[in-house]
Enzyme design. Structure first.
Site, mmCIF file in Angstrom:
data_model
loop_
_atom_site.group_PDB
_atom_site.id
_atom_site.type_symbol
_atom_site.label_atom_id
_atom_site.label_comp_id
_atom_site.label_asym_id
_atom_site.label_seq_id
_atom_site.Cartn_x
_atom_site.Cartn_y
_atom_site.Cartn_z
ATOM 1 N N GLY A 265 0.798 -1.223 0.000
ATOM 2 C CA GLY A 265 0.000 0.000 0.000
ATOM 3 C C GLY A 265 0.830 1.272 0.000
ATOM 4 N N GLU A 268 6.402 4.206 5.008
ATOM 5 C CA GLU A 268 6.552 5.348 5.909
ATOM 6 C C GLU A 268 7.956 5.939 5.979
ATOM 7 O OE1 GLU A 268 6.013 2.084 6.918
ATOM 8 O OE2 GLU A 268 7.112 1.658 8.760
ATOM 9 N N HIS A 301 -2.156 6.273 8.452
ATOM 10 C CA HIS A 301 -1.282 5.185 8.909
ATOM 11 C C HIS A 301 0.196 5.552 8.729
ATOM 12 C CE1 HIS A 301 -0.390 0.791 9.502
ATOM 13 N NE2 HIS A 301 0.706 1.158 8.853
ATOM 14 N N GLU A 302 0.567 5.942 7.524
ATOM 15 C CA GLU A 302 1.987 6.232 7.276
ATOM 16 C C GLU A 302 2.438 7.437 8.094
ATOM 17 O OE1 GLU A 302 3.257 3.757 5.935
ATOM 18 O OE2 GLU A 302 1.449 2.966 4.995
ATOM 19 N N GLU A 324 3.489 -2.057 13.645
ATOM 20 C CA GLU A 324 2.332 -2.205 12.752
ATOM 21 C C GLU A 324 1.009 -2.335 13.508
ATOM 22 O OE1 GLU A 324 2.544 -1.257 9.952
ATOM 23 O OE2 GLU A 324 4.644 -1.514 9.394
HETATM 24 N N1 B3K Z 1 5.758 -0.631 6.583
HETATM 25 C C1 B3K Z 1 5.229 -0.806 5.256
HETATM 26 C C2 B3K Z 1 5.199 -2.233 4.816
HETATM 27 C C3 B3K Z 1 6.464 -2.717 4.210
HETATM 28 C C4 B3K Z 1 6.272 -4.099 3.638
HETATM 29 C C5 B3K Z 1 7.553 -4.734 3.267
HETATM 30 N N2 B3K Z 1 7.348 -6.026 2.663
HETATM 31 C C6 B3K Z 1 3.853 -0.250 5.140
HETATM 32 C C7 B3K Z 1 3.116 -0.016 6.392
HETATM 33 O O1 B3K Z 1 2.710 -0.912 7.093
HETATM 34 O O2 B3K Z 1 2.930 1.117 6.731
HETATM 35 ZN ZN ZN Z 2 2.450 0.218 8.783
#
Ligand code: B3K
Ligand code: ZN
Length: 885
Positions: A265, A268, A301-302, A324
């Site tokens: 998606g 960050e 979220h980010e 997360e």
């Molecule tokens: N931290 C990233 C996800 C990265 C995935 C790597 N395979 C997005 C998120 O959860 O905000």
């Molecule tokens: Zn995240």
């Protein structure tokens, strides 16, 4: 046959032997190849023996040169292998200069530095930085970065990295450079770089303490004019975090870039978030209500990661849920604050049950904090994210918003700038509230969904209710032994008039206010006595879904109908309806479809006719549980019978209530300018649901109505609602509408994804044939993850009846794709493979076909670690309670 991938264990964690304080990176970007020059300021960590070699991670790199304290190192001073570089002798402190060469244009994995459209961009989480340069690529090594980016000025006028631009200049060969400096030490997974010819939407945000921040959203030029909603969402998120947690943005520049080729998606990266275009771009004619809602959530979220993830980061990847789960919970709180909290909660739980419960009951089951992995990218799972967020929500339920906030404040006070563990978070919550959370910690370690069963006895003479709560978690393939957890059970007692009664527990003298109370179940079995009741109450259990468990309580159908009409908890009102519908459909799966019981029909009719009720909640209440949810209740999943039961229910309701559905359809027309506000979203949803029911009747009138809905739609939400129904129809006029849509939107990738997706989800019996045909469509490019997910992913993961054809054709189709895709993009290929992992849950014939498909994948030479881990686990792991052949 590929070898079993090497496993990494949490128990083997050791602190980094060498630390990096400063990183200076210089990128020379070019279409042919890119050179990266890295200068590291390194020091030996306290306690590391002087003869400890320096190990740096590196993959798919060409090493051009290596120098220690300015002295070039020759071949016998270091060794290179497939996974990195080892320098045998290093002093206590030193600088290391490394030059590497990359070919971003060939990077189809989309990890490290790659090209998307006309731009260069990066994705480093979890272990992508090692595909850029040699580095101790682990989250507990935090360094200050200075990054100089050089590229052709005409093709790449915009050059971005983390932090602040500090210098720039032009070169005489048509190239230019910009230098960025990030004031915050960070782990390598948060590094980012972007170069391209990009449009910039600028705005500003002033924080409560008066700090002025430049906000910028960059997109390719053709997407200018589609970033307003993302920008509004960003400002709202900044405001909310200040208001709710006193957390301000710590940067002068907060940049967001949208790219069309992205594995997930969004990401960050500190001060330079990189997003999948899907979660940035919106305009009423191209984006649906769901897109608007998702953009707000993902932007939030980010942004929230800037504190929960970036300022305080992870010690190691096993702790992933520390950032997360917490950030998903914060995102959920933010979304609820922005509007329609009950609807949001219902949707969260629906997704949890559709994605996480099956994972927890399958061969990929793992705790919120896994204890082992072969490929960390396989552990960005529903369990780590969604169940992780439920764990955070339980702290919140136990401590209240004030207590939770105190805990979070202590967490930042103790750990700002550090790389920490889930225990550190738990300790901060416990210490700030003087609470014993030791047993609560088991939620991080134990996989599987607990079942909480409830027995009640009411003594009319004394007005006493005795509740006995028991918990049980089935063994999972990764873990045989299960222990009792600390589970908050939010309880309401509803009187015969539908009012909440006061809940007075045995040891309390005064009765509290009427309303919800949280019982804390800590033991395998516990009894709660509630006194002072003047009538036998109806139990409203697990209000708001206070814990990620399955509830086992003998509700009668009358009680469920009563709660569906009367419960004061909006979530549980919905839940009662879902239970009732599920129970009827499960009966039909066993005995063949029958009549819809009158209690259910009456409850459904009453809800539909209630003009006072919130249309969004009415729509949720009238949405039948998905096939996957019904499947979870069955020892052997009977795909056809489930589909038939649900379709019979859908048609039966439509036939019985056609006039009421037509009235609702008329009543909820939304006139005027499109707005993605909760009131309008709710009305559109109810109206489109009414259309869905009416379409199930399948007559000429239904088709006319879908076509008219399609023609009259002035926003993408209504257009897609009609198109999804037309995709089910064998009528030539329906096919024409689909063709017109493709023609109109052929240059708009995100809209075209929707066109692929509705066809992949079609209920038509020949859907697989159509999906195969679409894989040969000129616009189908499997290297683009969005497109692949829209067609192959949606079919395999979202179309149960199409995918699980009894002859195994769907499984073969998937296996072919996994095999083709694995060398291109292993991360996405592994995700797809999980659609086969629960083969043991199906009837013998299907199970055999699924297993054969898995074995065919397993037999491929040089399978990626990603796919190999999913296949190995799926084939190896068996349960005590399932067939093991
Ligand atoms: N931290 C990233 C996800 C990265 C995935 C790597 N395979 C997005 C998120 O959860 O905000
Ligand atoms: Zn995240």
């Amino acid at each position: 046959m590929s070898a079993k991938p090497k496993t990494v264990h949490l128990a083997d964690y050791t602190t980094p032997p060498y630390l990096v304080d400063e990183v200076a990176l210089a990128f020379d970007l070019d279409e042919e190849h890119t050179d990266v020059h890295s200068t590291l300021t390194v020091r030996r960590a306290p306690g590391t023996p002087a003869d400890c070699p320096l190990r740096l991670d590196g993959e798919d790199l060409t090493l051009l040169s290596l120098a220690l304290d300015r002295q070039p190192l020759n071949g016998d001073a270091y060794t290179l292998d497939d996974h990195g570089l080892t320098v045998s002798e290093v002093p206590e402190t030193f600088t290391l200069e490394i030059a590497t060469r990359l070919r971003p244009q060939d990077n189809t994995q989309l990890q490290g530095l790659y090209r998307s459209g006309g731009m260069f961009c990066t994705q480093c989480e979890a272990e992508g930085f090692r595909r850029i340069t040699y580095f101790p690529d682990r989250p507990d090594v935090m360094a200050r970065y200075t990054v100089t980016v050089t590229a052709d000025k005409r093709r790449y006028p915009i050059l971005l990295s983390n932090g602040n631009p500090v210098a720039n200049g032009d070169l005489d060969n048509g190239r230019h450079w910009v230098r960025w400096q990030d004031p915050f030490p960070k782990p390598s997974y948060l590094f980012a770089l972007v170069a391209g010819d990009l449009h910039c939407h600028e705005d500003r945000h002033t924080t409560r303490s008066g700090r002025d921040i430049r906000l910028a959203i960059y997109t390719e030029h053709e997407n200018a004019g589609r970033t307003a909603h993302a920008m509004d969402s960003l400002k709202a998120a900044m405001h909310w975090d200040e208001l709710t947690y006193g957390l301000e943005c710590d940067l002068d520049n907060y940049l967001v870039v949208a790219v069309g080729d992205f594995n997930m998606g969004a990401m960050e990266n500190k001060g330079l978030n990189i997003f999948n275009t899907q979660y940035i771009l919106a305009r009423p004619d191209v984006a649906t209500d769901a897109d608007y809602v998702n953009i707000e959530a993902v932007i939030g979220h980010e942004y929230f990661h800037n504190w929960t993830g970036n300022r305080v980061t992870l010690r190691d990847w096993f702790q992933l849920s520390l950032k997360e789960g917490l950030t998903v919970f914060r995102e959920q709180q933010f979304s609820a604050y922005q509007g329609a909290p009950a609807v949001r909660r219902i949707q969260e739980v629906r997704t949890l049950r559709a994605a996480q419960f099956p994972e927890d009951a399958g061969p990929m089951a793992h705790p919120v904090r896994p204890s082992e992995y072969a490929e960390i990218n396989n552990f960005y799972t529903a369990t780590v994210y969604m169940k992780g967020a439920e764990v955070i929500r339980m702290y919140h339920t136990l401590l209240g918003q004030e207590g939770f906030r105190r805990g979070l404040a202590l967490y930042f006070e103790r750990h700002d700038g550090q790389a920490v563990t889930c225990e550190d978070f738990l300790a901060a919550m416990a210490d700030a509230n003087d609470m014993d959370l030791a047993r609560f910690g088991r939620w991080y370690e134990q996989s599987g969904t607990p079942v909480v069963s409830v027995d009640d006895a009411y003594d009319a003479a004394t007005g006493t209710l005795t509740l006995t709560l028991r918990q049980h978690t089935e063994p999972t393939p990764d873990q045989r032994e299960k222990h009792p957890l600390h589970i908050p059970i939010a309880l309401g007692l509803v009187d015969s008039e539908g009012r909440d009664m006061p809940i007075r527990l045995a040891d309390e003298s005064a009765a509290p206010e009427a309303g919800t109370r949280v019982l804390e179940l800590r033991e395998q079995a516990q009894t709660f006595t509630i006194s002072g009741l003047d009538e036998r109450p109806t139990l409203s259990l697990l209000r708001g879904f206070s814990a990620p468990v399955k509830l086992d309580y003998e509700y009668t159908e009358e009680t469920l109908a009563f709660l569906f009409a009367n419960d004061n908890d909006e979530f549980n009102r919905w839940e009662a309806g879902q239970r009732l519908a599920t129970r009827i459909m499960l009966r039909w799966v066993e005995d063949g479809p029958g009549e819809i019981p009158e209690t259910f029909l009456a409850a459904f009719r009453q809800t539909l006719e209630d003009e006072q009720a919130d249309p969004a909640l009415v729509a949720e209440a009238l949405t039948l549980p998905p096939e996957s949810f019904i499947a979870e209740h069955m020892p052997v999943i009977r795909v056809d019978a489930i589909h038939q039961a649900r379709e019979t229910m859908r048609q039966g309701l439509a036939q019985a209530l056609a006039p009421q559905l037509r009235a609702a359809y008329q009543r909820h027309r939304v006139d005027g300018t499109y707005r993605p506000r909760p009131e309008d979203i709710g009305r559109r949803r109810l109206r489109n649901l009414a259309l869905d029911y009416l379409a199930s009747i399948g007559d000429e009138r239904a088709l006319e109505q879908c076509l008219a809905h399609y023609d009259e739609a002035d926003n993408m939400t209504d257009t897609m609602a009609a198109l999804a129904l037309l995709a089910d129809s064998p009528e030539p006029r329906a096919a024409e509408a689909l063709e017109r849509f493709a023609e109109r939107w052929r240059d708009d990738p995100l809209v075209l994804d929707k066109w692929f997706r509705v066809q992949a989800l079609s209920r038509r019996p020949d859907v697989l044939e159509r999906v195969r045909e679409l894989t040969r469509h000129p616009a189908f490019d499997p290297r683009n993850p969005n497109r692949l997910r829209a067609l192959v992913g949606a079919f395999c993961q979202g179309n149960a009846i199409g995918f699980h054809q009894s002859g195994g054709e769907g499984y073969n189709f998937l296996a072919d794709w996994v095999i083709d895709l694995d060398p291109i993009n292993p991360q996405v290929a592994a995700r797809l493979t999980t659609a086969l992992s629960r083969w043991r849950r199906y009837d013998e014939q299907r199970a055999a076909h699924m297993r054969t498909a898995l074995e065919r994948i397993e037999a491929q030479p040089s399978l990626s670690k990603d796919v190999s881990e999913v296949v190995t686990r799926s084939l190896e792991r068996a349960y005590d309670n399932e067939r093991t052949d």
